[in-house]
Design a protein around this motif. Structure first.
Motif, PDB file in Angstrom:
ATOM      1  N   PHE B 225       0.809  -1.219   0.000  1.00 47.88           N
ATOM      2  CA  PHE B 225       0.000   0.000   0.000  1.00 47.88           C
ATOM      3  C   PHE B 225       0.841   1.267   0.000  1.00 47.88           C
ATOM      4  O   PHE B 225       0.302   2.370  -0.107  1.00 47.88           O
ATOM      5  N   HIS B 264      -0.444   4.024   9.705  1.00 51.26           N
ATOM      6  CA  HIS B 264      -0.334   2.747  10.420  1.00 51.26           C
ATOM      7  C   HIS B 264      -0.849   1.588   9.564  1.00 51.26           C
ATOM      8  O   HIS B 264      -0.375   0.460   9.697  1.00 51.26           O
ATOM      9  N   ALA B 265      -1.795   1.876   8.684  1.00 51.92           N
ATOM     10  CA  ALA B 265      -2.274   0.828   7.766  1.00 51.92           C
ATOM     11  C   ALA B 265      -1.168   0.414   6.792  1.00 51.92           C
ATOM     12  O   ALA B 265      -1.038  -0.768   6.468  1.00 51.92           O
ATOM     13  N   THR B 266      -0.357   1.385   6.327  1.00 52.16           N
ATOM     14  CA  THR B 266       0.752   0.987   5.435  1.00 52.16           C
ATOM     15  C   THR B 266       1.701   0.039   6.170  1.00 52.16           C
ATOM     16  O   THR B 266       2.215  -0.909   5.591  1.00 52.16           O
ATOM     17  N   ALA B 269       0.344  -3.555   6.706  1.00 51.36           N
ATOM     18  CA  ALA B 269       0.394  -4.379   5.495  1.00 51.36           C
ATOM     19  C   ALA B 269       1.827  -4.727   5.094  1.00 51.36           C
ATOM     20  O   ALA B 269       2.032  -5.461   4.131  1.00 51.36           O
TER      21      ALA B 269
END
Lengths: 335, 335
Positions: B225, B264-266, B269
């Motif tokens: 991502f 934080h999502a990057t 993942a």
């Protein structure tokens, strides 16, 4: 321009004259297992027919799932029981089930008795096993002469991931390319893995705040990371099938865990953010990572809810139970 | 092909003859505030000079930050104190600081006394304020006649986000395009927002398991991502500046919170996944969302650690303290 197909069109095309079949005279019963995706289904390319953006791959949960009894009744409406409790006609559950039955019936009304041995709507794929069991029961009731792929397509029309609950073991739901979805159904992998265990780590049996349909839709519509999801799934799926055929738990577990975390990352980046994890979820993840550092070969996956599903082999069972004593153990290939 | 510039080349070019300046005869002292990014710096385009992939925007934390004293000493090595404790020469902290001082000294050794009024290495930007305070102290010691932009560039060479701690209030660190980084420095937004409060919600003062440099690098290298991150930042930054100029807390807070969750999502993942949140982090997020549903206008942001930073206005202070009684309150524009 072709008219977009409706669910009823798909069913008529696939059943042909059999849609006129008379029901057998006695009540029928069918069971369908719940399934846990190791490579997730997340996002639709078409909403009416529940056609997915990507293929996905799951493991069926053996004897955990839903049993459905169907009987034709003399009445003006369906009567539905869920786990022995009557389901009122003004509920979403009732409406969704009856709308599904409407697609298949001529003039009949049914008494539908569904029992699930998993918590309802806690991200444990109960709608998948529920719709699959209804389709299998309808198949018995009307004695359709259709292949399993057709039953998988029918189940998909009820709930996307139900397509995978028509069969057992490792199951790939092929995304397909056709706009009618005739190539979008589940296929079982030709493999048994006797020592494989799935552990259900249930923190919260309450229904979710946001259902997976809405979460999926909100993610596709607003997450800046969703565009990268299909390519990630294509790569994960390929690696995952190799790992499964090799019965390599470490590889299979790592891909499944990473794929689930990536799916949740797409949601976390949606606006507003969707976070299904609860404090207990994070705590268990940390515990599992510590166990791996200590040499215990266990991985997790997470669906649209706070609960985790653990993946490990029988040889690690006692170690795993030491840390998670209330774990519900499923052996997908035990029977 | 041009030779890639080293840090020392950048400093020589920007200081010119002033690199020969004699130190003033007395010890000097300088303070630099910590800063909290509202649109995050996450990923470098060049690692030697700490050149970022994207611009970023922060709020400086008023009187929270680092104070550095510098004195020339007769010795064969630097002597370093951190919060009154001598720092041994075999630590990463000592080595990193001395390597930074090496870039600026001729023949001098220093006694360096750094004190921080924030927990070290708990994702509270202490390395940012620390390096910025060292640069400001060097500037006093050697009486360079350089603009603030140059000091921001020097601070960046120590730690990327230190570029933003050279100044106060809302600060944009412009990514720049040049390979020498001469256009990659911080600029203050011409605005005071007297009623703005930042609350520090500290769950864990322990140093992080994985530092932000490594986390950043692992994310850029492995997260599917990350490719979408620069475009997201460009859009967030534009919206954020409008919200700040309008003093619209709801808009500013929503963008800051969403941007942090996306960062934080990057990481989540990345492979392996990086998750800084702890159970207490998730619990506080849920609390904050409930407060917003109840009409309390409060938002959070999160850096490379489990702690949260809350954004709200003075009018919400009592409400916020009712839920988070141990919150440390900072008023960035109070002085």
């Amino acid at each position: 321009l072709e008219r977009a197909l409706k669910k009823i069109d798909v069913i008529r095309l696939l059943l042909g004259k059999q849609i006129q079949n008379l029901p057998v005279a006695h009540p029928v019963q069918a069971f369908a297992p719940a399934n846990i995706a190791l490579c997730k289904y997340w996002g639709k390319r078409e909403r009416e027919l529940n056609l997915p953006q990507t293929s996905s791959l799951s493991i069926s949960l053996g004897e955990k799932g839903a049993t459905t009894q169907l009987a034709v009744i003399e009445a003006e409406a369906d009567v539905v029981f869920l786990n022995d409790v009557p389901v009122p006609a003004n509920t979403e559950f009732y409406r969704r089930l009856v709308a599904f039955l409407d697609l298949f019936r001529n003039k009949y009304y049914f008494k539908v008795t569904i029992s699930s041995n998993l918590p309802i709507a806690a991200g444990l794929a109960t709608s998948a096993s529920g719709f699959a069991a209804v389709v299998l029961a309808l198949n018995k009731l009307f004695q359709w002469q259709v292949p399993k792929e057709t039953l998988s397509i029918f189940a998909r029309l009820g709930s996307g991931s139900a397509a995978r609950s028509i069969t057992t073991g490792f199951v790939e739901w092929q995304a397909g390319r056709l706009s009618d979805g005739f190539d979008s159904y589940a296929v079982a992998l030709p493999l048994r893995w006797e020592t494989l265990c799935v552990g259900l780590l249930i923190f919260n049996q309450a229904a979710k705040k946001i259902g997976s349909r809405d979460a999926m839709q909100q993610t596709v519509a607003t997450s800046p990371f969703y565009a990268a999801w299909p390519a990630l799934v294509a790569s994960d799926l390929e690696q995952l099938k190799i790992a499964i055929m090799d019965k390599n738990l470490s590889k299979m577990g790592f891909i499944a865990e990473s794929n689930a975390l990536a799916m949740h990352a797409t949601m976390q980046a949606a606006r507003p953010a969707i976070i299904y994890s609860e404090p207990a979820t994070i705590s268990a993840m940390q515990q599992i990572w510590q166990m791996r550092e200590a040499g215990i070969n266990v991985f997790f996956t997470q669906d649209a809810g706070p609960n985790l599903k653990l993946l490990f082999e029988e040889s690690a069972l006692l170690d795993v139970l030491q840390f998670f004593s209330k774990l519900e153990i499923v052996r997908p290939f035990s029977s």
